[in-house]
Design an enzyme around this catalytic site. Sequence first.
Site: not given
Ligand code: ACO
Length: 512
Positions: A261, A95, A129
């Site tokens: 994945h 991609e 992906c």
């Molecule tokens: N200590 C431990 N855990 C923590 C802490 C901390 N200090 N702070 C946050 N966390 C946890 C949260 O509770 C959350 O866990 P949970 O979901 O099990 O509750 C996790 O860490 C992530 O925190 P969020 O606040 O949910 O993270 P955020 O929303 O800022 O971003 C996300 C995460 C959405 C995955 C972002 O990185 C993203 O958009 N990534 C790209 C998209 C992606 O990978 N999508 C997946 C499928 S598509 C693909 O493959 C591309």
Amino acid sequence: MMPGSARGERHGWPENVGIIAMEIYFPSQYVDQAELEIFDGVSTGKYTIGLGQDKMGFCSDNEDVNSLCLTVVQRLMERNEISYTDIGRLEVGTETILDKSKSVKTVLMQLFEGCGNTSVEGIDTTNACYGGTAALFNAVNWVESSCWDGRYALVVAGDIAVYATGNARCTGGAGAIAMLVGPHAPLILERGCRATHMQHVYDFYKPNMDSEYPVVDGKLSIQCYLHALDKCYEIISRKLQSGGHKSDSSLLDSADAFVFHSPFCKLVQKSVARIMLNDFLREPDPGKKQVYSGLEAFRDIRLEDTYFNKEIETAFITASKPAFIKKTKPSLLLANQVGNMYTPSVYGGLVSFLISRPVEDLSGCRIILFSYGSGLASSMYSVRVTDDLSPLSPLHRLVNNLSDVELRLVRRKKVTAKEFDQLMKLRETTHHKAPYKPVGNTEHIFPGTWYLTDIDDKHRRKYERKPLQSPVDLNDQSTEKLIPLCSLDRVLPRMAETYLKCETQNEPSEKY
Ligand code: ACO
């Protein structure tokens, strides 16, 4: 047609088609996720514990998807001593689009020039992906089809996963995988064990041609991933039960390993829990199974209401933990150390699983893989590991030739989070620039790596390969000796011959 059927044997059709050899490439530099947490000013543990990521591989401006794929293909061919004349199909899943017309596959054809083989079918496939899985299915289908000419197929999946600054950046990565596909494979794609779910959704996409970065709705992408997992679960469970495949009512019990994945490792752990949730809801009498004790309260829930239900998620993560540790955690080495490589991610999981245990413990295993590409395309399918453990068996050869992966991970150079940020800015400002001469350092890239040297004013790219200093660059001294593949006529003994005879006799295609 099932393998071993009378019709199949009479005509010598290819059997046990699957992956014969694998090779992986990841960049020689990484950023530490704990340091990135500090640099990004997020709470300690968010990336490392919350998402389950320790290190993230990335490329400077002198590596692109073409160079990644050139490196991994040449490495696979050299390490397995395969001739480019023995390849009849080459498929690329990516991609990382550098050109709206010219494919990565055509760039890879440079490697075939020395032997003069231009008769190579296949081209690039794109959907987030998922492209690598589509490429693998195409390759397997070709070998099993009336078009197969007795040669190997080569599947390449490569990507550079980079995000804009913000909460998604820590879920990047980069790498490439090459897989040699043919009959009598040690990793057999089980017939009839494939489930697919495809849907129109804008969870992650790349509409801006001037940028490498996707537009991403992180939460929606997680919901879509889990929904696709539910749909594939439903289809594959039905197929396993109705298709004569021996299967328990529980999918989690029906395989020895589950490889996903991996956008980030925590989502994979949640996916194992999700499979258990599906198993639990399908189980006619869950009270009979000890593993479900304490979960009775969740019996009447609807799957679509549970994607972000913390209570259910926690309960099933806890209940499925032993299964996760045994059947999935070993597949997360590369995901944790390199990050999301996009198309190669699920195959990096397969590599990690294969190198996690002695070959003897792999033999006869069933591995279920789940491939997800936003937008969305997803498949779940089953790979059966051969039970041939004879000395120098294809399985020994495949696994042995991956035995330097851990050492290569250790030998990478750590770059500070600040330097990483600067290199991301460099990629950002020079993306699609022409003419352009990359400034990235080549000192630390691994020997045998292709890198970009120049983009001329017509956007034509030139590459060079970092020399192999000695034969040990291909076969690190500390790893076991590499085992080359036998020559094609020994690997495909009667098969190609019989097949080609059928071809020339122009038999009707009702053989299948
Ligand atoms: N200590 C431990 N855990 C923590 C802490 C901390 N200090 N702070 C946050 N966390 C946890 C949260 O509770 C959350 O866990 P949970 O979901 O099990 O509750 C996790 O860490 C992530 O925190 P969020 O606040 O949910 O993270 P955020 O929303 O800022 O971003 C996300 C995460 C959405 C995955 C972002 O990185 C993203 O958009 N990534 C790209 C998209 C992606 O990978 N999508 C997946 C499928 S598509 C693909 O493959 C591309």
